[in-house]
Design a protein around this motif. Sequence first.
Motif, PDB file in Angstrom:
ATOM      1  N   ILE A   6      74.090  61.867  15.568  1.00  0.00           N
ATOM      2  CA  ILE A   6      74.964  60.689  15.527  1.00  0.00           C
ATOM      3  C   ILE A   6      74.410  59.619  16.460  1.00  0.00           C
ATOM      4  CG2 ILE A   6      77.262  59.798  16.054  1.00  0.00           C
ATOM      5  CD1 ILE A   6      78.364  62.583  15.403  1.00  0.00           C
ATOM      6  N   ASP A   7      74.224  58.422  15.929  1.00  0.00           N
ATOM      7  CA  ASP A   7      73.828  57.281  16.748  1.00  0.00           C
ATOM      8  C   ASP A   7      75.074  56.827  17.513  1.00  0.00           C
ATOM      9  OD1 ASP A   7      73.120  54.833  17.848  1.00  0.00           O
ATOM     10  OD2 ASP A   7      72.332  54.009  15.981  1.00  0.00           O
ATOM     11  N   ILE A   8      75.012  56.869  18.834  1.00  0.00           N
ATOM     12  CA  ILE A   8      76.171  56.547  19.668  1.00  0.00           C
ATOM     13  C   ILE A   8      76.706  55.146  19.363  1.00  0.00           C
ATOM     14  CG2 ILE A   8      74.947  55.596  21.672  1.00  0.00           C
ATOM     15  CD1 ILE A   8      77.926  58.053  21.796  1.00  0.00           C
ATOM     16  N   ARG A  23      74.521  59.812  24.392  1.00  0.00           N
ATOM     17  CA  ARG A  23      74.768  60.585  23.177  1.00  0.00           C
ATOM     18  C   ARG A  23      76.024  61.437  23.321  1.00  0.00           C
ATOM     19  NH1 ARG A  23      70.905  63.105  26.085  1.00  0.00           N
ATOM     20  NH2 ARG A  23      70.962  65.369  26.269  1.00  0.00           N
ATOM     21  N   LEU A  24      76.621  61.720  22.179  1.00  0.00           N
ATOM     22  CA  LEU A  24      77.770  62.616  22.096  1.00  0.00           C
ATOM     23  C   LEU A  24      77.229  64.036  21.977  1.00  0.00           C
ATOM     24  CD1 LEU A  24      80.881  62.954  21.743  1.00  0.00           C
ATOM     25  CD2 LEU A  24      80.480  62.773  19.280  1.00  0.00           C
ATOM     26  N   CYS A  25      77.717  64.948  22.829  1.00  0.00           N
ATOM     27  CA  CYS A  25      77.232  66.324  22.825  1.00  0.00           C
ATOM     28  C   CYS A  25      78.275  67.326  22.338  1.00  0.00           C
ATOM     29  CB  CYS A  25      76.800  66.726  24.239  1.00  0.00           C
ATOM     30  SG  CYS A  25      75.469  65.706  24.864  1.00  0.00           S
ATOM     31  N   VAL A  33      82.282  65.616  25.434  1.00  0.00           N
ATOM     32  CA  VAL A  33      81.189  65.615  26.402  1.00  0.00           C
ATOM     33  C   VAL A  33      80.109  64.647  25.929  1.00  0.00           C
ATOM     34  CG1 VAL A  33      79.435  67.001  27.589  1.00  0.00           C
ATOM     35  CG2 VAL A  33      81.649  68.028  27.014  1.00  0.00           C
ATOM     36  N   THR A  34      79.674  63.779  26.837  1.00  0.00           N
ATOM     37  CA  THR A  34      78.549  62.881  26.567  1.00  0.00           C
ATOM     38  C   THR A  34      77.485  63.095  27.631  1.00  0.00           C
ATOM     39  OG1 THR A  34      79.415  61.040  27.895  1.00  0.00           O
ATOM     40  CG2 THR A  34      80.062  61.120  25.557  1.00  0.00           C
ATOM     41  N   LYS A  35      76.254  62.708  27.292  1.00  0.00           N
ATOM     42  CA  LYS A  35      75.160  62.717  28.259  1.00  0.00           C
ATOM     43  C   LYS A  35      74.486  61.361  28.238  1.00  0.00           C
ATOM     44  CE  LYS A  35      74.212  67.623  28.481  1.00  0.00           C
ATOM     45  NZ  LYS A  35      73.203  68.674  28.394  1.00  0.00           N
ATOM     46  N   THR A 104      79.197  63.667  31.200  1.00  0.00           N
ATOM     47  CA  THR A 104      80.579  63.242  31.412  1.00  0.00           C
ATOM     48  C   THR A 104      81.480  64.048  30.494  1.00  0.00           C
ATOM     49  OG1 THR A 104      79.795  61.036  31.980  1.00  0.00           O
ATOM     50  CG2 THR A 104      82.140  61.254  31.441  1.00  0.00           C
ATOM     51  N   THR A 105      82.436  64.746  31.100  1.00  0.00           N
ATOM     52  CA  THR A 105      83.389  65.556  30.348  1.00  0.00           C
ATOM     53  C   THR A 105      84.757  64.913  30.435  1.00  0.00           C
ATOM     54  OG1 THR A 105      82.137  67.567  30.824  1.00  0.00           O
ATOM     55  CG2 THR A 105      84.427  67.856  30.105  1.00  0.00           C
TER      56      THR A 105
END
Length: 146
Positions: A6-8, A23-25, A33-35, A104-105
């Motif tokens: 997925i393109d953020i 990005r979405l993880c 969760v994102t990184k 980031t959670t």
Amino acid sequence: MKFEKIDIHELLPQQEPFVMVGRLCHFDMDKTVTKTKISDKNIFVENGVLTTPGIIENIAQSCAARIGYVNKYILKKCVQIGFIGAVRNMNLYRCPEVGEEIETTIITIEEIFGMTLVSATVRAGDEIIAESEMKIASRVEDSRSE
């Protein structure tokens, strides 16, 4: 779904240079969760570190990625505009440096009438570098206007 595909930018109303999520993880209705790798080109980087406003915006955009995912992939709607309604109990232990990757959670506590209350934790590796609660307000669409 493979989140790494997925393109953020498809999930966020923000555009460059104001995108603070890489990005979405992970996504489920309770946890997102994102990184993000900290770049020296980030507008909130000063003296080689991501400043407090950048961390707050990263948390808000992690919430926006969650809302964007729900709208695009579950509800089949367009991305909604939102804004930070409140930041509470913010604890910043240190600012991440350029080149570090932060995770980031977001834990969803409550959603009601276009308001989302979350608990957020930002980590660099195994180290917690920031914690906060945040209220995000989303624009509620008026079905009468369509």
